[in-house]
Design a protein around this motif. Structure first.
Motif, PDB file in Angstrom:
ATOM      1  N   LEU A   1       0.902  -1.212  -0.033  1.00  0.00           N
ATOM      2  CA  LEU A   1      -0.094   0.002   0.113  1.00  0.00           C
ATOM      3  C   LEU A   1       0.873   1.278  -0.142  1.00  0.00           C
ATOM      4  O   LEU A   1       1.953   1.380   0.760  1.00  0.00           O
ATOM      5  CB  LEU A   1      -0.868   0.006   1.233  1.00  0.00           C
ATOM      6  N   GLY A   2       1.024   1.851  -1.053  1.00  0.00           N
ATOM      7  CA  GLY A   2       1.744   2.991  -1.174  1.00  0.00           C
ATOM      8  C   GLY A   2       1.535   4.263  -0.378  1.00  0.00           C
ATOM      9  O   GLY A   2       0.315   4.404   0.342  1.00  0.00           O
ATOM     10  N   CYS A   3       2.394   5.261  -0.127  1.00  0.00           N
ATOM     11  CA  CYS A   3       2.393   6.388   0.578  1.00  0.00           C
ATOM     12  C   CYS A   3       1.155   7.148   0.236  1.00  0.00           C
ATOM     13  O   CYS A   3       0.469   7.706   1.052  1.00  0.00           O
ATOM     14  CB  CYS A   3       3.731   7.054   0.567  1.00  0.00           C
ATOM     15  N   GLY A   4       0.979   7.304  -1.292  1.00  0.00           N
ATOM     16  CA  GLY A   4       0.175   8.144  -1.639  1.00  0.00           C
ATOM     17  C   GLY A   4      -1.526   7.638  -1.275  1.00  0.00           C
ATOM     18  O   GLY A   4      -2.215   8.599  -0.903  1.00  0.00           O
ATOM     19  N   ASP A   5      -1.603   6.522  -1.431  1.00  0.00           N
ATOM     20  CA  ASP A   5      -2.807   5.701  -1.018  1.00  0.00           C
ATOM     21  C   ASP A   5      -3.107   5.736   0.458  1.00  0.00           C
ATOM     22  O   ASP A   5      -4.244   6.173   0.961  1.00  0.00           O
ATOM     23  CB  ASP A   5      -2.893   4.551  -1.390  1.00  0.00           C
TER      24      ASP A   5
ATOM     25  N   LEU B   1     -10.682   2.597  -7.629  1.00  0.00           N
ATOM     26  CA  LEU B   1     -10.779   1.217  -8.393  1.00  0.00           C
ATOM     27  C   LEU B   1      -9.708   0.294  -7.820  1.00  0.00           C
ATOM     28  O   LEU B   1      -9.567  -0.694  -8.134  1.00  0.00           O
ATOM     29  CB  LEU B   1     -10.687   1.502  -9.933  1.00  0.00           C
ATOM     30  N   ASP B   2      -8.854   0.878  -6.875  1.00  0.00           N
ATOM     31  CA  ASP B   2      -7.731  -0.002  -6.326  1.00  0.00           C
ATOM     32  C   ASP B   2      -8.268  -0.873  -5.185  1.00  0.00           C
ATOM     33  O   ASP B   2      -8.944  -0.391  -4.065  1.00  0.00           O
ATOM     34  CB  ASP B   2      -6.690   1.245  -5.609  1.00  0.00           C
ATOM     35  N   GLY B   3      -8.009  -2.337  -5.438  1.00  0.00           N
ATOM     36  CA  GLY B   3      -8.561  -3.116  -4.432  1.00  0.00           C
ATOM     37  C   GLY B   3      -7.791  -3.027  -2.955  1.00  0.00           C
ATOM     38  O   GLY B   3      -8.562  -2.895  -2.144  1.00  0.00           O
TER      39      GLY B   3
ATOM     40  N   SER C   1      -9.911  -1.515   0.370  1.00  0.00           N
ATOM     41  CA  SER C   1     -10.318  -2.420   1.515  1.00  0.00           C
ATOM     42  C   SER C   1     -10.135  -1.599   2.939  1.00  0.00           C
ATOM     43  O   SER C   1     -10.653  -2.072   4.102  1.00  0.00           O
ATOM     44  CB  SER C   1      -9.281  -3.544   1.749  1.00  0.00           C
ATOM     45  N   TYR C   2      -9.511  -0.599   2.720  1.00  0.00           N
ATOM     46  CA  TYR C   2      -9.436   0.523   3.943  1.00  0.00           C
ATOM     47  C   TYR C   2     -10.350   1.624   3.818  1.00  0.00           C
ATOM     48  O   TYR C   2     -10.439   2.286   4.800  1.00  0.00           O
ATOM     49  CB  TYR C   2      -7.985   1.087   4.076  1.00  0.00           C
TER      50      TYR C   2
END
Length: 157
Positions: free
Chosen positions: A121-125, A149-151, A155-156
């Protein structure tokens, strides 16, 4: 009933703007956007991360005409946000020590920035989630989610 807001992820912006190579789900996203606009039951907020990432995707387009067309659409969208044109609303972010502390801690996700990075999970997300958490902390009577659209991010969300 609480007012609804949705933080809009880069994946959604790229589809709304029709950025070549980044808009495989454009029809679906445009339909959802139109439904949200018609229902008028939700404000859309652009997180800093989504603005920066989307601008970078536009700047990296090889075709100059596509780059200009997408940049103009993006600029019009940002003007609509600044003006508060429905369904857009401005989320004023305070980039300070508290924000960075929340980012390092992973906000309400239960995992730290390092743990999220190890799990992809990237820092941007993660920053989008922190913006949402901080928005909820200073706002009452609101239900806030992330439109993505990011799975992994969803989830968070």
């Amino acid at each position: 009933m609480a007012r609804r807001v949705e933080f809009v992820d880069t994946s959604i912006l790229c589809n709304l703007l029709g950025i070549p190579g980044k808009c495989q789900d454009r029809d679906q996203v445009v339909k959802e956007y139109q439904a949200k606009t018609r229902a008028r039951d939700c404000d859309l907020l652009l997180p800093v991360t989504a603005i920066i990432e989307t601008g970078n995707h536009i700047a990296q387009l090889a075709d100059g005409r596509q780059r200009k067309d997408c940049a103009e659409l993006f600029a019009a969208m940002l003007r609509a946000v600044v003006q508060g044109d429905a369904p857009w609303a401005l989320n004023e972010v305070e980039w300070d020590g508290a924000h960075l502390q929340a980012l390092l801690a992973g906000g309400r996700t239960g995992s730290t920035l390092v743990e999220h990075a190890c799990n992809r999970l990237g820092c941007g997300d993660l920053n989008i989630l922190i913006e949402r958490d901080r928005y909820l902390a200073r706002t009452s009577g609101v239900a806030a989610t992330v439109w993505t659209l990011d799975g992994l991010l969803s989830s968070y969300a």
